[in-house]
Structure formats: structure tokens, C-alpha cells
Design a protein around this motif. Sequence first.
Motif, PDB file in Angstrom:
ATOM      1  N   PHE A  53     -28.320 -31.020  49.988  1.00  0.00           N
ATOM      2  CA  PHE A  53     -29.351 -30.803  49.668  1.00  0.00           C
ATOM      3  C   PHE A  53     -30.209 -32.236  49.025  1.00  0.00           C
ATOM      4  CE2 PHE A  53     -26.507 -31.942  46.437  1.00  0.00           C
ATOM      5  CZ  PHE A  53     -27.499 -32.387  45.132  1.00  0.00           C
ATOM      6  N   ASP A  54     -31.685 -33.070  49.527  1.00  0.00           N
ATOM      7  CA  ASP A  54     -31.990 -33.969  49.474  1.00  0.00           C
ATOM      8  C   ASP A  54     -32.272 -35.189  47.535  1.00  0.00           C
ATOM      9  OD1 ASP A  54     -34.241 -32.301  48.493  1.00  0.00           O
ATOM     10  OD2 ASP A  54     -35.531 -33.472  48.598  1.00  0.00           O
ATOM     11  N   ILE A  55     -31.759 -35.881  47.480  1.00  0.00           N
ATOM     12  CA  ILE A  55     -31.431 -36.223  46.296  1.00  0.00           C
ATOM     13  C   ILE A  55     -32.738 -37.863  45.949  1.00  0.00           C
ATOM     14  CG2 ILE A  55     -29.580 -38.117  44.798  1.00  0.00           C
ATOM     15  CD1 ILE A  55     -28.695 -35.490  45.128  1.00  0.00           C
ATOM     16  N   ARG A  56     -33.492 -37.318  44.766  1.00  0.00           N
ATOM     17  CA  ARG A  56     -35.132 -38.284  45.270  1.00  0.00           C
ATOM     18  C   ARG A  56     -35.058 -39.497  44.814  1.00  0.00           C
ATOM     19  NH1 ARG A  56     -38.986 -33.110  45.888  1.00  0.00           N
ATOM     20  NH2 ARG A  56     -37.995 -31.308  47.345  1.00  0.00           N
TER      21      ARG A  56
ATOM     22  N   SER B 168     -24.404 -40.579  51.815  1.00  0.00           N
ATOM     23  CA  SER B 168     -25.244 -39.597  52.302  1.00  0.00           C
ATOM     24  C   SER B 168     -26.156 -40.006  53.477  1.00  0.00           C
ATOM     25  CB  SER B 168     -27.085 -40.576  51.296  1.00  0.00           C
ATOM     26  OG  SER B 168     -27.272 -41.735  51.413  1.00  0.00           O
ATOM     27  N   ARG B 169     -27.074 -39.420  54.064  1.00  0.00           N
ATOM     28  CA  ARG B 169     -27.416 -38.305  55.329  1.00  0.00           C
ATOM     29  C   ARG B 169     -28.638 -39.878  55.798  1.00  0.00           C
ATOM     30  NH1 ARG B 169     -25.188 -34.390  55.078  1.00  0.00           N
ATOM     31  NH2 ARG B 169     -26.829 -33.371  55.518  1.00  0.00           N
ATOM     32  N   PRO B 170     -29.438 -40.636  55.669  1.00  0.00           N
ATOM     33  CA  PRO B 170     -30.865 -40.992  55.620  1.00  0.00           C
ATOM     34  C   PRO B 170     -31.612 -40.609  56.728  1.00  0.00           C
ATOM     35  CG  PRO B 170     -29.585 -42.560  55.214  1.00  0.00           C
ATOM     36  CD  PRO B 170     -28.960 -41.806  55.158  1.00  0.00           C
TER      37      PRO B 170
ATOM     38  N   ASP C  57     -35.380 -45.725  55.236  1.00  0.00           N
ATOM     39  CA  ASP C  57     -36.350 -45.256  53.922  1.00  0.00           C
ATOM     40  C   ASP C  57     -34.967 -44.058  53.475  1.00  0.00           C
ATOM     41  OD1 ASP C  57     -37.549 -42.814  52.867  1.00  0.00           O
ATOM     42  OD2 ASP C  57     -38.691 -42.242  54.621  1.00  0.00           O
ATOM     43  N   ILE C  58     -35.093 -44.661  52.001  1.00  0.00           N
ATOM     44  CA  ILE C  58     -34.135 -43.726  51.556  1.00  0.00           C
ATOM     45  C   ILE C  58     -34.383 -43.286  50.001  1.00  0.00           C
ATOM     46  CG2 ILE C  58     -32.050 -45.537  51.343  1.00  0.00           C
ATOM     47  CD1 ILE C  58     -32.446 -46.869  49.262  1.00  0.00           C
ATOM     48  N   GLY C  59     -35.727 -43.104  50.554  1.00  0.00           N
ATOM     49  CA  GLY C  59     -36.634 -41.984  49.480  1.00  0.00           C
ATOM     50  C   GLY C  59     -36.069 -40.967  48.907  1.00  0.00           C
ATOM     51  N   ALA C  60     -35.306 -39.983  49.737  1.00  0.00           N
ATOM     52  CA  ALA C  60     -34.705 -38.740  49.469  1.00  0.00           C
ATOM     53  C   ALA C  60     -33.265 -38.374  50.304  1.00  0.00           C
ATOM     54  CB  ALA C  60     -35.801 -37.429  49.695  1.00  0.00           C
TER      55      ALA C  60
END
Length: 375
Positions: free
Chosen positions: A48-51, A72-74, A98-101
Motif C-alpha cells: 500500500f502507498d504511504i501518503r 519503500s518503492r517510489p 517523487d515520494i508523495g505516496a
Amino acid sequence: MSTTPRIAIVGGGPGGLVCARTLQQHGVAVTVFEREVTPDSRSQGGTFDIRADTGQVGLRAAGLFDEFLALSRPEGQEMRLMDRSATLLRHHRPEPGDIGAPEIDRGQLRTLLLDSLTPGTVRWDHAVEKTVPLPDGTVRLEFTRGSAEEFDLVVGADGPWSRVRPALSDAQPAYSGVTFVEVHFNDVDRRFPAIAERVGQGMMWAKAGPLSLIAQRNAAAHIRVYVGFRGPLDWHADIDLADTDAVRARLLGRYEGFDGSLLDLMRHNDGAFINRPVFVLPVPHTWNRVPGITLLGDAAHLMPPVGVGANLAMLDGAELAQAIVDRPGIEDAVAVYEDAMLPRSTDQAGTAGAMLAALLPDTDSTEPDFPDFLG
């Protein structure tokens, strides 16, 4: 916090663990009770994405943001949207940096959180049977193993079927009308290169009206697929869910007209089909305060799985912990926390419900009709 309260968190998911870690960062003792027997008792689910505005806030408060970024996997923010003929309609590629999510596997995140806690914080194989408010404002937890303990604050972080929530609210999750059936592919790049290529580094979503096929890349060359549709809760009543061939035939029939390359997501999967009906709590879900008890995450605001719930749980956990640290007493801290959390969760749950209706509409159309907010 002017005294040393006895604090229990029921449930060792992301929200509860972020709360525990943040409290320990400030020298506040806490015990987490988890019904699972060991950390490895079951799979923790997919990716899941971490926002940035929710889950990442929680991880920063827990002092774990840099460790999260390293795992994480951007690139997992890539999104490919297709119609049922496998025609690519939209393709979102994240920009470098980009590390927005960014994505992370749930198991990786849980291990990160568990390893950050003081040894002995989590008491495994402690399933709560009942939560009992006591006349003096404390709370007794009664466990299925026959023991009981009393606390100044009990935090229900124990998910959809919470055993803490009944002490505050009569609300029960209700079926949303949407079901996802989960399937897995292991070692996908070597064994199923065509599927790996179609999914890419993030998510592929093929849609026709109320029918969806969502494939997500996880770590270690693993892909999970979610076969999503509207239908009755007992859509499988006349077949055995353990009968893989029967479930496959039923799903392939439902998705007749989809391109063969998409149907391969149901033809060649590893292992069983896992039925995951979507339940939600009423909106708004509120309660009259009971001394010594509060909720966070799905126990407080179970909503459709559109990328919001786990992120909000981590924000809940961090904000509750900070309120406990900042305020002079438990009840003051809980009031500050709930005054922020409840209206936010009402707003987010309403949005999540609208998103689910847009993504899996109750219609006879076979058009893809992806909402503008995707891709």
C-alpha cells in the motif's frame, strides 16, 4: 502528561504500532495486546502507498521516516489504466524523486514498526474477549485465555471487528455490496513475464463498468491481483471457495468479454482464491465519550479500501500519542484527539464511499469510465 498512566493498545496493526512507538519516543510506557500467536502467524497482506499528508506524518512522529524511505518503492506509484480489451487509456509515471505516496509491503512496514519497539512491548496470543468500563474511570480488559488486566486508557486499534468498540458504540460493519477476490503470482518476472510486463512497477487496473481487475506489484517479484465486482455477499453460495477450479470458472464467466491477457490473471494464479468482501462502518460513526477508552483506525472508521484507511490509522496513532504527551491528563488528551479525528474520519469516509461508487458503479455499462482523479 503529569502522571504515569497504564496504557493498553489492543491490536498490532500500523495505527496501533505507530501510537506505541510514538509514546515510547517520549518515554511513555505502553503495552500492545495482539491476538496473533507470533509476528509470523499470518501474511500481513499486500502493498500500500504511504501518503505524505497522513501515513508519512505518522512515521515522522514515530521517528521512522528515513527507515521507511529506505524500504519503500517510489516506482510503485506507476499506474496503468485499461479497458477490458487491454487497451491502455492512461499511464501515470512518477517523476524522479517523487515520494508523495511510495509503496511498501505491509509485512515490511509491520516488521519495521515492531523492531522499533522496546522488547516485550507486544504481548502475543492475547485476544481480547471483552472491554469493561469500571466505575472509577479505569477499564478492564478480559482475554479469551481467561485472564484480565486493568488500565487507565485502552486504545482500540483492533480493526473492523473490534472487541473494544462495543464499549463505546453499537455500530457494526455492514457489507458495501462490493467484493474483491485476491489471487497471487510468485516469481512473476521469470515465470510470467507477460503479466509482469503488463503490470509494470506499480498498479494495473482494467475496468468495465462494475467489473475491475487490479494487479499490484509487491516486493520480491510478487504480484497480487484483486478481482473486484458488485454482487451479493453470498455470490459463492453454490460453490466451495476451497474448490479452485470452481471459483476460477465462476469468475471467468463473470468476466466474459475481457481480453485473454487479462483473464490470464485468473487462469494461472498460484494457490487459492481468497474472498474479501468489503465492509464499512456507518458514516458518520461517533460515540459519547466513555472514560479510559478510545478508538483509532478501522476500529473507529472502517471505510472502503481506496488507499485511505491504513494511512489515517497511522495519523490517528501519532496524534493520539502526541496528545497524551502534551496534555496533563488522559481524558483531556482523548478529548483533544477525538475532536480532531472524528470530523476528519467522517469527511474521509464520505470521500472513500464516493470513490468506491465511482470505481465500481452499480451499472450495466461495460465502459471503463475511470474517474478523473485516477492517473
